[in-house]
Write an enzyme that holds these catalytic residues in place. Structure first.
Site, short mmCIF file in Angstrom:
data_model
loop_
_atom_site.label_atom_id
_atom_site.label_comp_id
_atom_site.label_asym_id
_atom_site.label_seq_id
_atom_site.Cartn_x
_atom_site.Cartn_y
_atom_site.Cartn_z
N ASP A 1 1.83 2.71 8.07
CA ASP A 1 1.72 2.05 6.77
C ASP A 1 3.13 1.71 6.32
O ASP A 1 3.99 2.60 6.21
CB ASP A 1 1.07 3.05 5.79
CG ASP A 1 0.28 2.38 4.69
OD1 ASP A 1 0.76 1.37 4.17
OD2 ASP A 1 -0.80 2.89 4.35
N ASP B 1 1.59 -2.42 2.81
CA ASP B 1 1.16 -2.06 1.47
C ASP B 1 1.58 -3.08 0.41
O ASP B 1 2.71 -3.57 0.44
CB ASP B 1 1.81 -0.69 1.12
CG ASP B 1 1.34 -0.12 -0.19
OD1 ASP B 1 0.16 0.23 -0.29
OD2 ASP B 1 2.17 -0.04 -1.13
N GLU C 1 -2.31 -5.54 2.85
CA GLU C 1 -3.09 -5.34 1.63
C GLU C 1 -2.77 -6.50 0.70
O GLU C 1 -1.61 -6.73 0.37
CB GLU C 1 -2.70 -4.02 0.97
CG GLU C 1 -3.61 -3.67 -0.17
CD GLU C 1 -3.05 -2.56 -1.05
OE1 GLU C 1 -3.85 -1.83 -1.63
OE2 GLU C 1 -1.82 -2.45 -1.18
N HIS D 1 -8.55 4.86 0.91
CA HIS D 1 -8.09 6.00 0.11
C HIS D 1 -7.93 5.67 -1.38
O HIS D 1 -7.57 6.54 -2.16
CB HIS D 1 -6.76 6.48 0.68
CG HIS D 1 -5.70 5.43 0.58
ND1 HIS D 1 -5.76 4.26 1.32
CD2 HIS D 1 -4.61 5.31 -0.20
CE1 HIS D 1 -4.73 3.50 1.02
NE2 HIS D 1 -4.02 4.12 0.10
N ASP D 2 -8.18 4.41 -1.75
CA ASP D 2 -8.02 4.01 -3.16
C ASP D 2 -9.36 3.77 -3.84
O ASP D 2 -9.41 3.36 -4.99
CB ASP D 2 -7.23 2.69 -3.24
CG ASP D 2 -5.79 2.85 -2.81
OD1 ASP D 2 -5.25 3.96 -2.95
OD2 ASP D 2 -5.21 1.86 -2.33
C1 NOJ Z 1 -1.66 0.58 -2.47
C2 NOJ Z 1 -1.97 1.89 -1.83
O1 NOJ Z 1 -3.13 1.74 -1.08
C3 NOJ Z 1 -2.11 2.89 -2.94
O2 NOJ Z 1 -2.61 4.12 -2.50
C4 NOJ Z 1 -0.76 3.06 -3.57
O3 NOJ Z 1 -0.88 3.91 -4.69
C5 NOJ Z 1 -0.18 1.73 -4.03
N1 NOJ Z 1 -0.35 0.68 -3.08
C6 NOJ Z 1 1.29 1.85 -4.27
O4 NOJ Z 1 1.99 1.93 -3.07
#
Ligand code: NOJ
Length: 564
Positions: free
Chosen positions: A99, A201, A258, A331-332
């Site tokens: 990542d 990310d 992302e 994970h979010d």
């Molecule tokens: C996206 C990530 O998936 C998330 O977990 C993170 O808190 C934010 N970006 C900041 O890096």
């Protein structure tokens, strides 16, 4: 088929290392724990593991706040452990995908520590510093994604710095070529270690607008989500193409970025032949239940047609050019069985409905740890029990918006990122076999029944259903390269589509509702062969509650049966 790259034919498995498997007994997962479980992952048919960040970090945002990009966080292990993981995975045909968190660093990174020393420091311009307004207020009214102002005042140099996320995550200044170059070197450092690609990310935030100005407030705090000001700004693609040239181009790896804020119409510029990346994690199908302000206390009702439209648009946008990373969890996000279905729905059935879609859309399925078991959300008793920084911020916002503590907690129950971060449920032993110590986050109470060991033994389990789907995807080219056509578009219960390759078709039917519904498609009636379903039988074309079926309809050779 042979035109496909390895990462288009495989499955990607996402690991949140802190929650996956603890080999040391300190209550937190680690790299050696992952290495121990590689056979389990291989048996799922996985060819790539996306590891969320394992670099040195103060862990304010569990590793998305990086203090040293070239070293492993001691709580996860050592560089030797990492090399061992890469090597052991490779032996099993699995590549490790790192990542890259390049929009921001930790405030404990040496670059930021230097940057904040004084205005003349050589790293000053590596971050985004601005003067206060005459009354001392932050330069703009942008709200950070975790809540509160996106600006933090630094006493030492009397300026504000910008942070899209937490104040401990200052944004890097990509306009500075030194910054870009060092980031490219870091990515190349990891390629030299033999990794198979990168998940990148928050990349849509790297280009800031030319002018920093206030936006219309979207909440009682008078602020507006920073996302509106900084996501996907003109000029971003130039940075990204440079990134590609300097790091990824010509390598046998994949990149998946992302991409909050990139619409499906824009996908061709971002992925594919002339795009910056191989795949884009876009959220049109995940943001159905949320307003653009992304406030958890303002959930939005959604209908199945909205989900189908989002997925179909993404399928169409990547049909000729680019490739789709299919996903329902990460994970979010809360657990998908609870996000897309009511809590009272049969959890096993609905987990299989989502799995059916995940594996039969055109693209590479991304499975998030525990999704293959049908893991579910948790409800912790107070906000203090949560670890997730976003949950704490959203809880505060809900209180500011006038909700009671109980109501604010209920929003957290539904949306907390900790829902997906509870320890992986391996066995019915203490702490679900995740650790011999005290787990850093409570284990979901249902581990007794819902765990990998048990599911491996149970032919009807969600896990075994994943195994069967993975096998189908290997057996039928149609699932890899067949075209996608949506059926029954206006139906609010059934998600139906057709995959077509030459004379053959697959028809996928998923009842997203708890009510039965007839689905009389003549093509199935004529010669449909049921390949997989989450019920034991399929007596007719009435789909029962949360029923999923995949049919194969083989085209007949017009000369079949004719004597020569
Ligand atoms: C996206 C990530 O998936 C998330 O977990 C993170 O808190 C934010 N970006 C900041 O890096």
């Amino acid at each position: 088929m042979d035109n496909l790259k390895w990462w288009q034919k495989t499955l990607v498995y996402q690991i949140y290392p802190k929650s996956f498997c603890d080999s040391s007994g300190d209550g937190s997962g680690d790299l050696n724990g992952i290495t121990e479980k590689l056979d389990y992952i291989r048996d799922l048919g996985v060819g790539a593991i996306w590891l969320t960040p394992v670099y040195v970090s103060p862990m304010v945002d569990n590793g998305y706040d990086i203090a040293d990009y070239r070293n492993i966080a001691p709580e996860y292990g050592t560089m030797t452990d990492m090399e061992k993981l890469i090597g052991e995975a490779k032996k099993r045909g699995i590549r490790i995908v790192m990542d890259l968190v390049f929009n921001h660093t930790s405030d404990q990174h040496s670059w930021f520590k230097e940057s904040r020393v004084d205005h003349g420091n050589c790293k000053r311009d590596w971050y985004i510093w601005r003067d206060a307004r005459p009354d001392g207020a932050p330069p703009t009214n942008w709200r950070g994604i975790f809540g509160g102002s996106a600006w933090t005042f630094d006493e030492a140099t009397k300026q504000y710095y910008l942070h899209t996320f937490a104040k401990e995550q200052p944004d890097l200044n990509w306009e500075n070529p030194e910054v870009r170059n060092v980031l490219y070197e870091i990515a190349n450092f990891w390629l030299d270690k033999g990794v198979g690609g990168f998940r990148i990310d928050a990349i849509t935030y790297i280009k800031k607008p030319e002018e920093f100005k206030d936006l219309p407030a979207d909440g009682p705090d008078g602020m507006s989500n920073v996302h509106v000001a900084t996501a996907n700004q003109p000029g971003i693609l130039e940075f990204l193409h440079e990134f590609k040239r300097e790091v990824f181009a010509g390598k046998d790896i994949f990149t998946v970025a992302e991409a909050n804020g990139v619409s499906t119409e824009e996908l061709p510029q971002w992925v594919g032949r002339n795009g910056a990346f191989d795949m884009l994690l876009e959220f049109s199908h995940m943001d159905l239940d949320m307003e653009a302000s992304s406030l958890w206390c303002r959930p939005v009702d959604w209908k199945l047609t909205k989900l189908k439209k989002a997925l179909s648009n993404s399928q169409r946008a990547t049909s000729e050019n680019g490739w789709y990373p299919a996903f329902f969890e990460n994970h979010d996000q809360p657990r998908s069985v609870n996000k897309f279905f009511p809590y009272h729905a049969d959890q096993k059935l609905v987990a299989k409905v989502l799995a059916t879609v995940l594996f039969t859309l055109k693209g590479t399925p991304f499975i998030y740890e525990g999704e293959e078991l049908g893991m579910t959300n948790i409800k912790l008793s107070s906000i203090e029990c949560y670890d997730d920084i976003a949950s704490k911020g959203q809880y505060e916002i809900a209180l500011q918006e006038g909700f009671s503590r109980q109501q604010a907690l209920e929003f957290v129950w539904n949306y907390s990122r900790d829902n997906a971060r509870t320890p992986m449920q391996w066995t019915s032993e203490k702490h679900a076999g995740f650790t011999s110590g005290e787990p850093w986050l409570p284990v979901n109470e249902n581990y007794d029944e819902l765990n990998a060991k048990q599911e491996l033994q149970d032919e009807g389990s969600v896990l075994r259903y994943y195994h069967r789907l993975a096998k189908l995807r290997q057996e039928y080219d149609i699932l890899l390269i067949g075209s996608y056509e949506e059926l029954l578009e206006a139906d609010e219960q059934i998600f139906a589509y057709r995959r077509v390759l030459d004379k053959n078709k697959m028809i996928i039917l998923c009842n997203f509702s708890g009510r039965e519904k007839a689905c009389n498609l003549t093509e199935i009636e004529d010669n449909g062969k049921l390949l997989i379903s989450n019920y034991r039988d399929a007596p007719n074309l009435v789909l029962r509650a949360y029923e999923a079926r995949v049919y194969l309809c083989e085209g007949r050779n017009p000369f079949e049966g004719c004597s020569q």
